[in-house]
Design a protein around this motif. Structure first.
Motif, PDB file in Angstrom:
ATOM      1  N   VAL A  17      43.618  45.717  59.101  1.00  0.00           N
ATOM      2  CA  VAL A  17      43.075  46.328  60.309  1.00  0.00           C
ATOM      3  C   VAL A  17      42.153  45.356  61.031  1.00  0.00           C
ATOM      4  O   VAL A  17      41.230  44.798  60.431  1.00  0.00           O
ATOM      5  N   SER A  18      42.421  45.135  62.310  1.00  0.00           N
ATOM      6  CA  SER A  18      41.560  44.275  63.117  1.00  0.00           C
ATOM      7  C   SER A  18      40.256  44.995  63.438  1.00  0.00           C
ATOM      8  O   SER A  18      40.168  46.212  63.402  1.00  0.00           O
ATOM      9  N   GLY A  19      39.245  44.232  63.791  1.00  0.00           N
ATOM     10  CA  GLY A  19      37.960  44.805  64.164  1.00  0.00           C
ATOM     11  C   GLY A  19      37.008  43.698  64.554  1.00  0.00           C
ATOM     12  O   GLY A  19      37.401  42.528  64.696  1.00  0.00           O
ATOM     13  N   SER A  20      35.753  44.042  64.730  1.00  0.00           N
ATOM     14  CA  SER A  20      34.747  43.049  65.082  1.00  0.00           C
ATOM     15  C   SER A  20      34.431  42.171  63.880  1.00  0.00           C
ATOM     16  O   SER A  20      34.783  42.493  62.735  1.00  0.00           O
ATOM     17  N   ASP A  43      50.120  39.129  57.165  1.00  0.00           N
ATOM     18  CA  ASP A  43      50.533  38.274  58.278  1.00  0.00           C
ATOM     19  C   ASP A  43      51.544  39.020  59.128  1.00  0.00           C
ATOM     20  O   ASP A  43      52.760  38.875  58.950  1.00  0.00           O
ATOM     21  N   HIS A  44      51.033  39.843  60.032  1.00  0.00           N
ATOM     22  CA  HIS A  44      51.879  40.574  60.972  1.00  0.00           C
ATOM     23  C   HIS A  44      51.230  40.504  62.353  1.00  0.00           C
ATOM     24  O   HIS A  44      49.997  40.482  62.469  1.00  0.00           O
ATOM     25  N   LEU A  45      52.037  40.477  63.381  1.00  0.00           N
ATOM     26  CA  LEU A  45      51.490  40.511  64.732  1.00  0.00           C
ATOM     27  C   LEU A  45      50.720  41.807  64.936  1.00  0.00           C
ATOM     28  O   LEU A  45      51.140  42.867  64.489  1.00  0.00           O
ATOM     29  N   GLY A  46      49.581  41.701  65.598  1.00  0.00           N
ATOM     30  CA  GLY A  46      48.723  42.852  65.794  1.00  0.00           C
ATOM     31  C   GLY A  46      47.684  43.025  64.712  1.00  0.00           C
ATOM     32  O   GLY A  46      46.831  43.922  64.803  1.00  0.00           O
ATOM     33  N   ASP A 110      61.092  39.230  67.857  1.00  0.00           N
ATOM     34  CA  ASP A 110      61.363  39.505  69.267  1.00  0.00           C
ATOM     35  C   ASP A 110      60.090  39.374  70.098  1.00  0.00           C
ATOM     36  O   ASP A 110      60.099  38.772  71.183  1.00  0.00           O
ATOM     37  N   ALA A 111      58.986  39.916  69.592  1.00  0.00           N
ATOM     38  CA  ALA A 111      57.719  39.859  70.326  1.00  0.00           C
ATOM     39  C   ALA A 111      57.219  38.429  70.473  1.00  0.00           C
ATOM     40  O   ALA A 111      56.576  38.086  71.478  1.00  0.00           O
TER      41      ALA A 111
END
Length: 294
Positions: A17-20, A43-46, A110-111
């Motif tokens: 999970v991304s965050g500050s 290692d996944h986009l997003g 694809d992205a």
């Protein structure tokens, strides 16, 4: 059949999970305080970029090992990957474990505007990447902090991937799940299939099997006094299985802390799996089990 020498348990958490920056630092410190041995970064986009996240985690912690879990090597040039891995290992003072995979989600290719090779081509690239990493590290260009290089983790489910892991890796990761060609659907491995996969690795590894550490990626962990009700609520993982069959899945840990500890002890005895990784969402769930297995 498990190794006659049982390794001590190691526990990892795969952060997704991304965050500050402050949120990230707090999560990493919490994982270390709870007793985890390894902080992984998917290692996944997003999701967080693995190498910067690992360097930041090292600054916030003291003892945990750090691992991209696992890199989509299809996105990487081997020479540039060697530079990034060696540089990261230097910055984290030798705490890096290098997890490598092929990538399996077509939508991410694809992205990124990249062609999505077939399984054979992705595995060919991983095999080439391993050879290049070993060559470059052996030449000292670049030079990681660990000699001869950070421990290698290769994870998967199918024959060729596990054959490569058995012959090349220091840590073999079992996903307990097989994905289709596009990475959009999966089948869950039961205890018999996992046993067969471990035995496959044993035969392929030969004498080096005794030196391998075996990892299992847990898909659900939950401490509860009502095991049956909780298992029934998560049947979406395997809707074709009964609650009893779901309870037997190695990648599902549900029950009291003591019951989960007993399950992990049984799985170590049956499969030789001593290194267990949970998803970030289950960071707190496994925590009370860890001290029971020290």
């Amino acid at each position: 059949m498990a190794s006659t020498t049982e390794r001590a348990f190691r526990f990892g958490v795969n952060m997704m999970v991304s965050g500050s920056r402050s949120d990230w630092v707090d999560k990493c410190r919490k994982a270390e305080d709870l007793g985890y041995d390894v902080i992984g970064v998917a290692d996944h986009l997003g999701m967080p970029a693995p190498f910067p996240a690992i360097v930041s985690a090292a600054e916030a912690t003291e003892r945990v090992r750090l691992c991209p879990f696992v890199l989509n090597t299809s996105f990487y040039n081997p020479v540039l990957l060697a530079r990034d891995a060696a540089g990261t290992d230097q910055l984290v003072e030798g705490r890096l474990e290098l997890g490598l995979g092929t990538g399996y989600v077509k939508a991410e290719f694809d992205a990124a505007g990249l062609p999505f090779p077939g399984p054979r081509e992705r595995l060919d690239h991983l095999e080439h990447t391993l050879a290049e990493l070993r060559r470059l590290f052996a030449d000292g260009q670049p030079r990681p902090a660990q000699e001869p290089h950070p421990p290698l983790l290769l994870g998967g489910h199918r024959d060729r991937m596990l054959r490569m892991a058995a012959r090349e890796a220091d840590i073999v990761g079992f996903t307990g799940i097989g994905f289709d060609r596009d990475g959009t659907s999966a089948t869950v491995a039961g205890p018999e299939e996992l046993a067969e996969r471990v035995e496959f690795v044993r035969k392929e590894a030969g004498e080096r099997f005794a030196d391998l550490e075996l990892n299992l990626l847990i898909q659900h962990a939950e401490v509860t006094d009502d095991r049956s009700a909780t298992l029934d609520a998560i049947r979406a993982y395997a809707p074709d299985r009964t609650v009893e069959e779901l309870a037997a899945l190695p990648i599902v840990l549900v029950g009291t802390a003591e019951e989960i500890a007993e399950q992990l002890l049984a799985q170590r005895k049956a499969y030789g799996i001593s290194y267990v990784t949970v998803m970030e969402a289950h960071l707190d769930a496994l925590a009370p089990v860890i001290p029971l297995l020290r």
